[in-house]
Design an enzyme around this catalytic site. Structure first.
Site, PDB file in Angstrom:
ATOM      1  N   LYS A 110       0.875  -1.189   0.000  1.00 40.83           N
ATOM      2  CA  LYS A 110       0.000   0.000   0.000  1.00 40.83           C
ATOM      3  C   LYS A 110       0.899   1.223   0.000  1.00 40.83           C
ATOM      4  O   LYS A 110       2.037   1.156   0.459  1.00 40.83           O
ATOM      5  CB  LYS A 110      -0.892   0.015   1.247  1.00 40.83           C
TER       6      LYS A 110
HETATM    7  P1  NAD Z   1     -13.135   7.829  -3.166  1.00 38.11           P
HETATM    8  O1  NAD Z   1     -12.131   8.884  -2.882  1.00 38.11           O
HETATM    9  O2  NAD Z   1     -13.596   7.607  -4.565  1.00 38.11           O
HETATM   10  O3  NAD Z   1     -14.459   8.073  -2.282  1.00 38.11           O
HETATM   11  C1  NAD Z   1     -14.447   8.237  -0.900  1.00 38.11           C
HETATM   12  C2  NAD Z   1     -15.824   8.742  -0.468  1.00 38.11           C
HETATM   13  O4  NAD Z   1     -15.886   8.792   0.966  1.00 38.11           O
HETATM   14  C3  NAD Z   1     -16.152  10.146  -0.962  1.00 38.11           C
HETATM   15  O5  NAD Z   1     -17.516  10.208  -1.311  1.00 38.11           O
HETATM   16  C4  NAD Z   1     -15.882  11.008   0.267  1.00 38.11           C
HETATM   17  O6  NAD Z   1     -16.615  12.229   0.243  1.00 38.11           O
HETATM   18  C5  NAD Z   1     -16.386  10.078   1.354  1.00 38.11           C
HETATM   19  N1  NAD Z   1     -15.906  10.365   2.703  1.00 38.11           N
HETATM   20  C6  NAD Z   1     -14.653  10.709   3.129  1.00 38.11           C
HETATM   21  N2  NAD Z   1     -14.671  10.901   4.450  1.00 38.11           N
HETATM   22  C7  NAD Z   1     -15.941  10.680   4.874  1.00 38.11           C
HETATM   23  C8  NAD Z   1     -16.600  10.717   6.126  1.00 38.11           C
HETATM   24  N3  NAD Z   1     -15.933  11.040   7.221  1.00 38.11           N
HETATM   25  N4  NAD Z   1     -17.918  10.420   6.171  1.00 38.11           N
HETATM   26  C9  NAD Z   1     -18.587  10.091   5.059  1.00 38.11           C
HETATM   27  N5  NAD Z   1     -18.037  10.041   3.845  1.00 38.11           N
HETATM   28  C10 NAD Z   1     -16.725  10.337   3.757  1.00 38.11           C
HETATM   29  O7  NAD Z   1     -12.508   6.493  -2.541  1.00 38.11           O
HETATM   30  P2  NAD Z   1     -12.890   4.989  -2.879  1.00 38.11           P
HETATM   31  O8  NAD Z   1     -11.953   4.504  -3.924  1.00 38.11           O
HETATM   32  O9  NAD Z   1     -14.348   4.887  -3.066  1.00 38.11           O
HETATM   33  O10 NAD Z   1     -12.455   4.261  -1.525  1.00 38.11           O
HETATM   34  C11 NAD Z   1     -13.310   4.162  -0.399  1.00 38.11           C
HETATM   35  C12 NAD Z   1     -12.816   3.044   0.513  1.00 38.11           C
HETATM   36  O11 NAD Z   1     -12.771   1.819  -0.230  1.00 38.11           O
HETATM   37  C13 NAD Z   1     -11.413   3.223   1.062  1.00 38.11           C
HETATM   38  O12 NAD Z   1     -11.365   2.664   2.365  1.00 38.11           O
HETATM   39  C14 NAD Z   1     -10.548   2.391   0.139  1.00 38.11           C
HETATM   40  O13 NAD Z   1      -9.355   1.948   0.749  1.00 38.11           O
HETATM   41  C15 NAD Z   1     -11.492   1.242  -0.121  1.00 38.11           C
HETATM   42  N6  NAD Z   1     -11.187   0.481  -1.336  1.00 38.11           N
HETATM   43  C16 NAD Z   1     -11.184   1.082  -2.566  1.00 38.11           C
HETATM   44  C17 NAD Z   1     -10.911   0.315  -3.694  1.00 38.11           C
HETATM   45  C18 NAD Z   1     -10.961   0.906  -5.075  1.00 38.11           C
HETATM   46  O14 NAD Z   1     -10.867   0.127  -6.049  1.00 38.11           O
HETATM   47  N7  NAD Z   1     -11.146   2.201  -5.250  1.00 38.11           N
HETATM   48  C19 NAD Z   1     -10.626  -1.045  -3.578  1.00 38.11           C
HETATM   49  C20 NAD Z   1     -10.662  -1.636  -2.307  1.00 38.11           C
HETATM   50  C21 NAD Z   1     -10.950  -0.858  -1.198  1.00 38.11           C
END
Ligand code: NAD
Length: 420
Positions: A110
């Site tokens: 990561k």
């Molecule tokens: P992203 O940046 O596209 O979206 C994150 C979202 O969370 C946004 O809508 C943001 O406004 C919201 N957010 C941030 N802080 C917040 C809070 N305190 N309360 C409510 N909403 C809040 O990110 P993503 O890619 O969707 O990732 C989200 C999670 O999924 C992370 O934990 C990431 O590690 C995990 N993840 C992502 C992927 C991927 O392929 N993108 C894969 C596995 C895991």
């Protein structure tokens, strides 16, 4: 009024706590336990960027390679002000278990940059991404360590990384990242893959529990790549998404939100702020809303001992990585809440990243239907393997998933042996 957790909970302490629990279940030998507690390598950089106002600012960045017993290191890069070495190390460990659980020939890594990307212009963000890539040029490699999108990063950032790395090496290297734009070798279906896997897990769980999914009430924290896609696919599958939130706040409608309209609004405005067709709600209140299924899809440590006893959902699908603290989880387990752990729930992303990498290596690209079908197959197989342990050994879904993931890595360490 919800009281926020005053102490920052160390994600690494939580990750090591989970490892220690599963090591006891597996009766793991002390040597493997010791090896898996620590990452193989930690790289820290400080990347200088000239800001638009002429000043130079340094940005700390990290890449943690936890373990490569099963194959090249693989894991996302996040841009967020809370990124630190502790968080990145914990998330690298989760990637090792996740890749092993779903049967991918990858290890876990990561990385991230400590930055609030909203404070930078696009030019500054590109300069930062490219300089960070240059500072990590000997760390990233299609055969050694392959980054992917995570919080606040996506195809645009992956393209900048691929281009910078390729220029440095004198040849085009699409395999150095996954989650790229389709125009440079990205896979169809990658953008939706994590959310698609989340909803596939949710439907498998309801089937396992013998409960209908039509009309089941869902709340989703986070409306980005993962949360937004999960909301859309859950809505299309006939579930009733009644509450969603992003970092600016939440919205609810007890008859079901108009998710397509919210996605359109969020894409046009950069967030849900000001969405006119639903009632606003406190972001924390969303977590304790009266729903059947809660999907935390934002950040770590959303559910802690401070709010877990007020969670009303029967099922939690961990779309985000590590959204529950161990204390929060213990309370939920006592209440009988079933939790699908992150390493199973959000594995769809790395599964299709793997498909992207395979398509690139073989220079043969699949249709979106093929990608989605194979994704569904791998998610179902992983879910069934875990569910079998839940049924036969009485483990929680988390301990079942960890037993498989950690068990496979331990076996790989054993057969590879210890050099020298
Ligand atoms: P992203 O940046 O596209 O979206 C994150 C979202 O969370 C946004 O809508 C943001 O406004 C919201 N957010 C941030 N802080 C917040 C809070 N305190 N309360 C409510 N909403 C809040 O990110 P993503 O890619 O969707 O990732 C989200 C999670 O999924 C992370 O934990 C990431 O590690 C995990 N993840 C992502 C992927 C991927 O392929 N993108 C894969 C596995 C895991």
């Amino acid at each position: 009024m919800i009281v926020k957790e005053p102490v920052k909970i160390s994600p690494l302490t939580s990750a090591r706590h989970q490892l220690s629990k599963v090591a006891d279940i597996l009766g793991m030998d002390p040597g493997s336990r010791e090896r898996l507690t620590y990452p193989d390598r930690v790289v820290e950089t400080h990347s200088p960027v000239r800001l638009d106002n002429g000043q130079v600012r340094m940005f700390p960045g990290y890449r943690v390679q936890h373990n490569n017993a099963l194959g090249p290191y693989k894991g996302g890069l996040r841009f967020h002000p809370d990124v630190d070495i502790d968080e990145v190390t914990a998330l690298a460990m989760l990637m090792t278990w996740k890749c092993a659980l779903v049967g991918l020939p990858y290890g876990g890594a990561k990385g991230g940059i400590t930055v609030d990307p909203r404070e930078l212009s696009v030019r500054e963000l590109e300069a930062l991404t490219r300089r960070f890539t240059n500072d990590m040029v000997s760390v990233f490699d299609p055969k050694k360590d392959i980054p992917a999108p995570d919080l606040n990063t996506g195809p645009r950032e992956m393209a900048w990384i691929m281009d910078t790395w390729s220029v440095a090496h004198g040849y085009a290297a699409p395999g150095v990242v996954t989650g790229k734009p389709i125009a440079i070798g990205g896979s169809l279906g990658r953008a939706e893959a994590t959310g698609r896997g989340v909803v596939a897990n949710l439907l498998e769980l309801l089937k396992f529990k013998g409960q209908p999914h039509k009309g089941a009430r869902v709340a989703i924290q986070g409306f980005g790549n993962v949360g937004g896609t999960a909301a859309h696919l859950a809505h299309l599958a006939g579930l009733k998404v009644v509450a969603v939130s992003d970092m600016y706040g939440g919205y609810h409608n007890e008859d079901g939100l108009d998710i397509p309209a919210m996605l359109k609004y969020s894409q046009a405005n950069g967030s849900l702020r000001g969405f006119p067709e639903a009632d606003p709600m406190d972001n924390d209140a969303l977590l304790t809303h009266d729903v059947d299924i809660l999907i935390p899809a934002a950040m770590e440590n959303s559910i802690t001992e401070a709010n877990a006893d007020r969670v009303r959902a029967e099922f939690i699908i961990e779309a985000a990585n590590a959204p529950l603290t161990p204390d929060g989880e213990a309370i939920l387990e006592r209440k009988g809440v079933t939790i699908i752990p992150d390493i199973l729930a959000n594995a769809g992303g790395v599964i299709v990243s793997y498909f992207e990498w395979v398509q690139g290596q073989s220079e043969l690209f699949w249709t979106e239907d093929e990608v989605n079908l194979r994704l569904q197959e791998l998610v179902e197989r992983a879910f069934d393997n875990v569910a079998n342990l839940v049924t036969s050994k009485g483990l929680s879904f988390r301990m079942g998933a960890y037993s498989i993931g950690v068990g496979r890595v331990t076996e790989a360490l054993r057969v590879r042996g210890l050099y020298p």
